[in-house]
Design a protein around this motif. Structure first.
Motif, PDB file in Angstrom:
ATOM      1  N   TYR A   1      16.936  -2.004 -28.725  1.00 30.74           N
ATOM      2  CA  TYR A   1      16.584  -1.371 -30.044  1.00 30.74           C
ATOM      3  C   TYR A   1      16.244  -0.052 -30.105  1.00 30.74           C
ATOM      4  CZ  TYR A   1      15.109  -0.160 -34.659  1.00 30.74           C
ATOM      5  OH  TYR A   1      14.990  -0.272 -35.941  1.00 30.74           O
TER       6      TYR A   1
ATOM      7  N   VAL B   1      13.609  -6.718 -25.359  1.00 31.37           N
ATOM      8  CA  VAL B   1      13.360  -7.604 -25.354  1.00 31.37           C
ATOM      9  C   VAL B   1      14.461  -8.657 -24.348  1.00 31.37           C
ATOM     10  CG1 VAL B   1      13.387  -9.767 -27.028  1.00 31.37           C
ATOM     11  CG2 VAL B   1      13.693  -7.718 -27.698  1.00 31.37           C
TER      12      VAL B   1
ATOM     13  N   PRO C   1      17.226 -12.171 -32.003  1.00 27.99           N
ATOM     14  CA  PRO C   1      16.484 -11.308 -32.168  1.00 27.99           C
ATOM     15  C   PRO C   1      16.391 -10.744 -33.353  1.00 27.99           C
ATOM     16  CG  PRO C   1      16.529 -10.941 -30.329  1.00 27.99           C
ATOM     17  CD  PRO C   1      17.690 -11.961 -30.513  1.00 27.99           C
ATOM     18  N   GLU C   2      15.823 -10.379 -34.518  1.00 28.73           N
ATOM     19  CA  GLU C   2      16.023  -9.230 -35.753  1.00 28.73           C
ATOM     20  C   GLU C   2      15.470  -8.462 -35.613  1.00 28.73           C
ATOM     21  OE1 GLU C   2      16.888 -10.828 -39.907  1.00 28.73           O
ATOM     22  OE2 GLU C   2      19.485 -11.475 -38.707  1.00 28.73           O
ATOM     23  N   ILE C   3      15.332  -7.088 -34.939  1.00 26.53           N
ATOM     24  CA  ILE C   3      14.423  -6.567 -34.982  1.00 26.53           C
ATOM     25  C   ILE C   3      14.567  -5.826 -35.846  1.00 26.53           C
ATOM     26  CG2 ILE C   3      13.404  -4.376 -32.695  1.00 26.53           C
ATOM     27  CD1 ILE C   3      14.784  -5.683 -31.196  1.00 26.53           C
ATOM     28  N   SER C   4      13.130  -4.916 -36.394  1.00 26.57           N
ATOM     29  CA  SER C   4      13.111  -3.477 -36.608  1.00 26.57           C
ATOM     30  C   SER C   4      11.319  -2.885 -36.983  1.00 26.57           C
ATOM     31  CB  SER C   4      12.829  -4.070 -38.074  1.00 26.57           C
ATOM     32  OG  SER C   4      11.832  -5.188 -39.179  1.00 26.57           O
ATOM     33  N   ALA C   5      11.871  -1.462 -36.346  1.00 27.09           N
ATOM     34  CA  ALA C   5      10.113  -1.276 -35.926  1.00 27.09           C
ATOM     35  C   ALA C   5      10.042   0.121 -36.413  1.00 27.09           C
ATOM     36  CB  ALA C   5      10.637  -0.833 -34.333  1.00 27.09           C
TER      37      ALA C   5
ATOM     38  N   LEU D   1       6.221  -2.563 -34.827  1.00 32.42           N
ATOM     39  CA  LEU D   1       7.373  -3.885 -34.640  1.00 32.42           C
ATOM     40  C   LEU D   1       7.377  -5.464 -35.159  1.00 32.42           C
ATOM     41  CD1 LEU D   1       9.429  -4.200 -33.141  1.00 32.42           C
ATOM     42  CD2 LEU D   1       7.610  -4.879 -30.694  1.00 32.42           C
ATOM     43  N   TRP D   2       7.830  -5.609 -35.532  1.00 36.91           N
ATOM     44  CA  TRP D   2       8.630  -6.951 -35.941  1.00 36.91           C
ATOM     45  C   TRP D   2       9.257  -8.206 -35.353  1.00 36.91           C
ATOM     46  CZ3 TRP D   2       9.553  -8.300 -41.728  1.00 36.91           C
ATOM     47  CH2 TRP D   2       9.291  -9.459 -42.013  1.00 36.91           C
ATOM     48  N   ILE D   3       9.678  -8.213 -35.027  1.00 37.39           N
ATOM     49  CA  ILE D   3      11.111  -9.479 -34.242  1.00 37.39           C
ATOM     50  C   ILE D   3      11.309 -10.655 -35.410  1.00 37.39           C
ATOM     51  CG2 ILE D   3      11.966 -10.276 -31.785  1.00 37.39           C
ATOM     52  CD1 ILE D   3      10.433  -8.695 -30.686  1.00 37.39           C
TER      53      ILE D   3
ATOM     54  N   TYR E   1      13.144 -14.407 -35.115  1.00 34.11           N
ATOM     55  CA  TYR E   1      14.222 -15.005 -34.606  1.00 34.11           C
ATOM     56  C   TYR E   1      15.056 -15.536 -35.286  1.00 34.11           C
ATOM     57  CZ  TYR E   1      12.748 -13.247 -30.062  1.00 34.11           C
ATOM     58  OH  TYR E   1      12.373 -12.649 -28.631  1.00 34.11           O
TER      59      TYR E   1
ATOM     60  N   LEU F   1       8.704  -8.482 -23.405  1.00 26.61           N
ATOM     61  CA  LEU F   1       8.928  -7.686 -24.209  1.00 26.61           C
ATOM     62  C   LEU F   1       8.501  -6.005 -23.979  1.00 26.61           C
ATOM     63  CD1 LEU F   1       8.568  -6.213 -27.624  1.00 26.61           C
ATOM     64  CD2 LEU F   1       5.989  -6.667 -27.259  1.00 26.61           C
TER      65      LEU F   1
END
Length: 251
Positions: A6, A203, A213-217, A222-224, A226, A246
């Motif tokens: 990401y 990841v 994983p759907e990742i937003s940061a 940081l937030w993952i 699944y 990680l």
């Protein structure tokens, strides 16, 4: 194991896209069928679109120079393997010199080739590269695999230094990260970043877990989350616990 990456900013996002395009190009270039060489050539056109930013070359040269000074400062550290450090510095010098020798806008030699540009103009149209649209291209595809390989390699050669530089920069970035083993409870993982700037998140997890994983940061958090994927291919929230690696990377 499967790795998801990401990017935290647009610059790294562009480099990752170009790296992905180069991997596709390299694969199809080394095949022998005319259809596969068509994909390799079309991928060069995609590269030109992504690499069209005028400052990409200067960005890479500045980053390579900065990394060179950082690496040189490690020479006095007794815990550093001197031979490995020297090899990395040689790679940095090599790709920097080759990239600096490139003149003009990225891919200008391809843009100046009217025949290639006529193919590019037709490939963006669905089904536009048929033999009745481009008879000269159809004739070229009937050449031997060796001739097609040599031609495509020649057309790509002027932009090859750009991709060598991207390879070195991304390798140094990935190697800068420290990997930690973490645990997602009920398919979710959060970590506060406390304003520290990172450039790339990696990841790594076991492929047989069959989760995505759907990742937003951003620089604060940081937030993952699944997700699992069923037979209809539609992702659904996964509520199990997952152990994964990680890695936060930053120059």
């Amino acid at each position: 194991m499967i790795v998801y990456e990401y990017p935290f900013n647009e610059r790294i996002r562009t480099l990752l896209r170009l790296e992905d395009l180069y991997e596709k190009f390299s694969f199809f270039l080394h095949q022998s069928d005319p259809m596969q060489h068509h994909v390799a050539l079309a991928t060069i056109f995609e590269m030109l679109e992504v690499a069209g930013r005028a400052d990409l070359k200067s960005d890479l040269l500045q980053e390579l120079e900065r990394q060179k000074h950082t690496l040189i400062s490690f020479k006095s550290n007794p815990n550093v393997q001197a031979d490995m450090l020297d090899r990395i510095l040689e790679d940095v010098d090599r790709v920097s010199s080759a990239l600096m020798a490139c003149t003009g806008k990225t891919g200008q030699s391809i843009r100046d080739n009217e025949w290639l540009m006529s193919i590019r103009g037709r490939t963006i149209i669905p089904g536009g590269a048929c033999e009745f649209d481009l008879p000269s291209y159809h004739a070229w595809q009937k050449n031997s695999a060796e001739k097609r390989f040599a031609d495509i390699s020649m057309w790509f050669a002027p932009i090859a230094p750009l991709f060598d530089a991207i390879n070195v920069v991304l390798r140094l970035l990935r190697e800068s990260g420290v990997t930690t083993k973490v645990f997602a409870q009920s398919g979710s993982y959060q970590q506060m970043l406390q304003g520290k700037m990172y450039q790339l998140l990696r990841v790594t997890l076991q492929q047989e877990l069959n989760v995505i994983p759907e990742i937003s940061a951003n620089k604060y958090m940081l937030w993952i989350r699944y997700m699992s994927q069923g037979g209809d291919m539609k992702p659904k929230a996964f509520d199990g616990d997952i152990a994964f690696d990680l890695t936060l990377c930053n120059f």
